[in-house]
Design an enzyme around this catalytic site. Structure first.
Site, PDB file in Angstrom:
ATOM      1  N   GLY A  95       0.806  -1.315  -0.027  1.00 58.93           N
ATOM      2  CA  GLY A  95      -0.107   0.160  -0.077  1.00 58.93           C
ATOM      3  C   GLY A  95       0.874   1.366  -0.091  1.00 58.93           C
ATOM      4  CD  GLN A 137       3.769   5.801   2.392  1.00 57.59           C
ATOM      5  OE1 GLN A 137       2.692   5.308   1.919  1.00 57.59           O
ATOM      6  NE2 GLN A 137       4.841   5.107   2.943  1.00 57.59           N
ATOM      7  CB  CYS A 189       5.893   2.663   7.690  1.00 56.20           C
ATOM      8  SG  CYS A 189       5.800   4.402   6.701  1.00 56.20           S
ATOM      9  CG  LEU A 190       6.690   1.209   1.559  1.00 62.73           C
ATOM     10  CD1 LEU A 190       5.936   1.426   0.256  1.00 62.73           C
ATOM     11  CD2 LEU A 190       7.539  -0.052   1.463  1.00 62.73           C
ATOM     12  CG  HIS A 220       0.204   2.296   7.689  1.00 63.06           C
ATOM     13  ND1 HIS A 220       1.076   1.768   8.600  1.00 63.06           N
ATOM     14  CD2 HIS A 220       0.918   3.008   6.639  1.00 63.06           C
ATOM     15  CE1 HIS A 220       2.199   2.282   7.886  1.00 63.06           C
ATOM     16  NE2 HIS A 220       2.186   2.804   6.840  1.00 63.06           N
ATOM     17  CD  GLU A 221      -1.017   3.211   2.917  1.00 59.16           C
ATOM     18  OE1 GLU A 221      -0.586   4.074   3.155  1.00 59.16           O
ATOM     19  OE2 GLU A 221      -0.189   1.991   2.923  1.00 59.16           O
ATOM     20  CG  HIS A 271       1.136   7.309   5.409  1.00 58.88           C
ATOM     21  ND1 HIS A 271       2.283   7.863   5.835  1.00 58.88           N
ATOM     22  CD2 HIS A 271       1.567   5.969   5.106  1.00 58.88           C
ATOM     23  CE1 HIS A 271       3.167   6.805   5.982  1.00 58.88           C
ATOM     24  NE2 HIS A 271       2.788   5.794   5.849  1.00 58.88           N
TER      25      HIS A 271
HETATM   26 ZN   LIG Z   1       3.362   4.010   5.852  1.00 58.63          ZN
END
Ligand SMILES: [Zn+2]
Length: 182
Positions: free
Chosen positions: A44, A49, A92-93, A134-135, A138
């Site tokens: 995702g 991000q 998390c990326l 999570h998203e 963000h």
């Molecule tokens: Zn993340």
């Protein structure tokens, strides 16, 4: 475009709702978001991000198997109902190398729009429910470290300091391939 890594201030921006749908620009952006998500091994990715100030999330829960038919785009997603709790082990990326054990809602009812401005309602559970939480965090400028307990955060404080030093010195950290990163 590339992934913004903590403590990039772009990750703290509260993204705006998408108002104009079907624009060529938006579709190009979505393609680029999928490309970056696959490149980093995520399942995702939220607009913020990549420094995009728009409420767009791309997702593919089967990204690892290369099954592109499972691609989904959630525009202006909003949680309407929350139920139960689940302990989630999240990566998390934008915070490569860090994992957090967080309490999340087990089920969420989410409203979102697709690229054609069609409204959808979905009852998500487990991994998809976690992904939405999570998203959407963000898109609101929030990261997993903000949801950690004091002791969890204290344990990784020195790592966050290193992230900050690298960022201030212009040293670019790369996102790492990890399982189920969001
Ligand atoms: Zn993340």
């Amino acid at each position: 475009m590339e992934i913004k890594i903590f403590p990039d201030p772009k990750l703290r921006v509260v993204a705006d709702k998408v108002q104009e749908f079907g624009e060529r620009e938006m579709n190009k952006t979505i393609k680029e978001m999928f490309r970056i998500m696959y490149e980093c091994g995520g399942i995702g990715l939220a607009g913020t991000q990549i420094g995009l100030d728009k409420r767009i999330v791309v997702c593919n829960l089967e990204a690892g198997s290369g099954n592109k038919t499972k691609e989904q785009v959630f525009i202006n997603p909003r949680i309407l109902k929350r139920k139960g709790t689940i302990l989630s082990d999240e990566g998390c990326l934008s915070l490569p190398g860090i994992r957090a054990n967080l309490n999340r809602y087990k089920r969420v009812k989410v409203e979102y729009f697709d690229e054609k401005e069609k409204k959808h309602l979905v009852e998500a559970e487990e991994l998809l429910a976690i992904l939405f939480q999570h998203e959407i965090d963000h898109l609101d400028g929030m990261l997993i470290i903000d949801r950690m307990s004091m002791s969890q955060k204290a344990a990784i404080n020195h790592v966050l300091k290193e992230f900050e030093e690298d960022f201030n010195n212009g040293k670019v950290r790369k996102s790492e391939k990890v399982d189920n990163a969001l």
